[in-house]
Design an enzyme around this catalytic site. Sequence first.
Site, PDB file in Angstrom:
ATOM      1  NE  ARG A 157       6.814  -4.281   5.573  1.00  0.00           N
ATOM      2  CZ  ARG A 157       5.685  -3.661   5.904  1.00  0.00           C
ATOM      3  NH1 ARG A 157       4.821  -4.238   6.699  1.00  0.00           N
ATOM      4  NH2 ARG A 157       5.439  -2.462   5.440  1.00  0.00           N
ATOM      5  CE  LYS A 201      -2.217  -1.543   3.717  1.00  0.00           C
ATOM      6  NZ  LYS A 201      -1.625  -2.893   3.811  1.00  0.00           N
ATOM      7  CB  THR A 202       3.763   2.297   2.134  1.00  0.00           C
ATOM      8  OG1 THR A 202       3.035   1.905   3.291  1.00  0.00           O
ATOM      9  CG2 THR A 202       4.523   3.568   2.403  1.00  0.00           C
ATOM     10  CG  ASP A 247      -0.120   2.841   7.209  1.00  0.00           C
ATOM     11  OD1 ASP A 247      -1.062   2.209   6.686  1.00  0.00           O
ATOM     12  OD2 ASP A 247       0.944   2.303   7.560  1.00  0.00           O
ATOM     13  CB  THR A 271      -5.082  -3.785   8.335  1.00  0.00           C
ATOM     14  OG1 THR A 271      -5.359  -3.023   9.511  1.00  0.00           O
ATOM     15  CG2 THR A 271      -3.612  -3.692   8.016  1.00  0.00           C
TER      16      THR A 271
HETATM   17  P1  ADP Z   1       2.106  -1.955   3.231  1.00  0.00           P
HETATM   18  O1  ADP Z   1       2.130  -0.458   3.123  1.00  0.00           O
HETATM   19  O2  ADP Z   1       0.933  -2.565   2.527  1.00  0.00           O
HETATM   20  O3  ADP Z   1       2.250  -2.457   4.636  1.00  0.00           O
HETATM   21  P2  ADP Z   1       4.635  -1.766   1.802  1.00  0.00           P
HETATM   22  O4  ADP Z   1       4.216  -0.928   0.645  1.00  0.00           O
HETATM   23  O5  ADP Z   1       5.401  -1.094   2.882  1.00  0.00           O
HETATM   24  O6  ADP Z   1       3.382  -2.517   2.432  1.00  0.00           O
HETATM   25  O7  ADP Z   1       5.477  -3.002   1.187  1.00  0.00           O
HETATM   26  C1  ADP Z   1       6.444  -3.704   1.930  1.00  0.00           C
HETATM   27  C2  ADP Z   1       7.646  -4.023   1.073  1.00  0.00           C
HETATM   28  O8  ADP Z   1       7.277  -5.017   0.130  1.00  0.00           O
HETATM   29  C3  ADP Z   1       8.180  -2.840   0.258  1.00  0.00           C
HETATM   30  O9  ADP Z   1       9.339  -2.310   0.804  1.00  0.00           O
HETATM   31  C4  ADP Z   1       8.490  -3.392  -1.106  1.00  0.00           C
HETATM   32  O10 ADP Z   1       9.874  -3.623  -1.219  1.00  0.00           O
HETATM   33  C5  ADP Z   1       7.802  -4.721  -1.167  1.00  0.00           C
HETATM   34  N1  ADP Z   1       6.683  -4.672  -2.120  1.00  0.00           N
HETATM   35  C6  ADP Z   1       5.378  -4.418  -1.808  1.00  0.00           C
HETATM   36  N2  ADP Z   1       4.619  -4.512  -2.905  1.00  0.00           N
HETATM   37  C7  ADP Z   1       5.430  -4.823  -3.924  1.00  0.00           C
HETATM   38  C8  ADP Z   1       5.211  -5.066  -5.322  1.00  0.00           C
HETATM   39  N3  ADP Z   1       3.981  -5.021  -5.853  1.00  0.00           N
HETATM   40  N4  ADP Z   1       6.281  -5.353  -6.096  1.00  0.00           N
HETATM   41  C9  ADP Z   1       7.505  -5.443  -5.550  1.00  0.00           C
HETATM   42  N5  ADP Z   1       7.776  -5.240  -4.235  1.00  0.00           N
HETATM   43  C10 ADP Z   1       6.753  -4.928  -3.429  1.00  0.00           C
END
Ligand code: ADP
Length: 356
Positions: A225, A72-73, A117, A166
């Site tokens: 992640r 998401k981030t 977030d 979430t």
């Molecule tokens: P969330 O915000 O949903 O908790 P993040 O965006 O922080 O998740 O993602 C966590 C890590 O996973 C990121 O640092 C990134 O390296 C990896 N990641 C997430 N989505 C992808 C994607 N679609 N392709 C490649 N790497 C990804």
Amino acid sequence: MANIIRQRNGLTEPAQTDFDLRIEQTIRPKQLEDYIGQSQLKETIRISLDAAKQRSEPLDHILLYGPPGLGKTTMALVLAAEMEADIHITSAPALERPRDIVGLLMALKPGSIIFIDEIHRLNKVTEEILYPAMEDFALDRTLGKGHMTKTLRVPLPKFTLIGATTKAGSISSPLRDRFGIVYRLNFYTIEELVQIVMRSATILNIQITGEGAEAIARRSRGTPRIANRLLRRVRDYVQVRRGPEEGIEVSSAEEALDLFEIDRMGLDPTDRLLLSKIIESFGGGPVGIETLAAAIGEDIRTIEDIYEPFLMQAGMLQRTPRGRMVTPKAYQHIFPGVTPPQSSALQQSLPLEPLS
Ligand code: ADP
């Protein structure tokens, strides 16, 4: 060049050190092309991006929901880069006082992106400040006290709010209705996770075979992640046990993952404890979340946000109106070769409740 203004309060990335964060930033995809999987979301976003660029307008407000670590981030950062916009990264717990959100809104430039977030945790006052901001790009300020109160409308530059949560079910409907795009991120397939592991390995200069990457992908709970974290832990294992020049192969990856107690379905010790507790202490369920949390000594939110979504997706846990129940698949995974008892709730099939 997009400018990233990060407001951190420790809650957004609870389990991470600054070193982890730096590595995460290195391997985070920067462009939509590098963002692996979630093809439907990417298609929707691509159209919105092109349309917004053609009209020289900011993107619609976007709400992304799904378990932690699914990107998401990353998507918010990709969008900021694609729009060449500033992005302010924050989370609901950091916006406790009205002046927090007002300060953030007043600092916006035309086209800026705000990423919030855990948006389901915003308080009522902050939410109400956001409504006119999102809808009319205006801030309603109250002046004076008592019967002398006056509301002054202050115009804001047009901006995009990207909310992440979430728990989409916990967002109030007035807030939810103000998002033009609402999208649920899915768990990633093994093939997508293999691509993510291979890409990260290249960036981090780690030698790995395709089969080695697949072994890691299979035990990553469908979550990028986790895949990236396991890649680094397996690399450490191989370096120490096999030698600094050795790359990751399927055998060394599996050896390391067994040592970390992550089984072939990707379940970690807490997943297994949760399932075996429901089976052994509650006859397979249904059991209420509070009782379950107390029984395994885990926080309710952690169970709901991290453990349950994956176990439900893996077909091992059901959320029913009367509580959580394990499935025969879970029983067979925890007690291989043993038939679930006839009298147990394991034999029944109760209606599923949608994931919130
Ligand atoms: P969330 O915000 O949903 O908790 P993040 O965006 O922080 O998740 O993602 C966590 C890590 O996973 C990121 O640092 C990134 O390296 C990896 N990641 C997430 N989505 C992808 C994607 N679609 N392709 C490649 N790497 C990804």
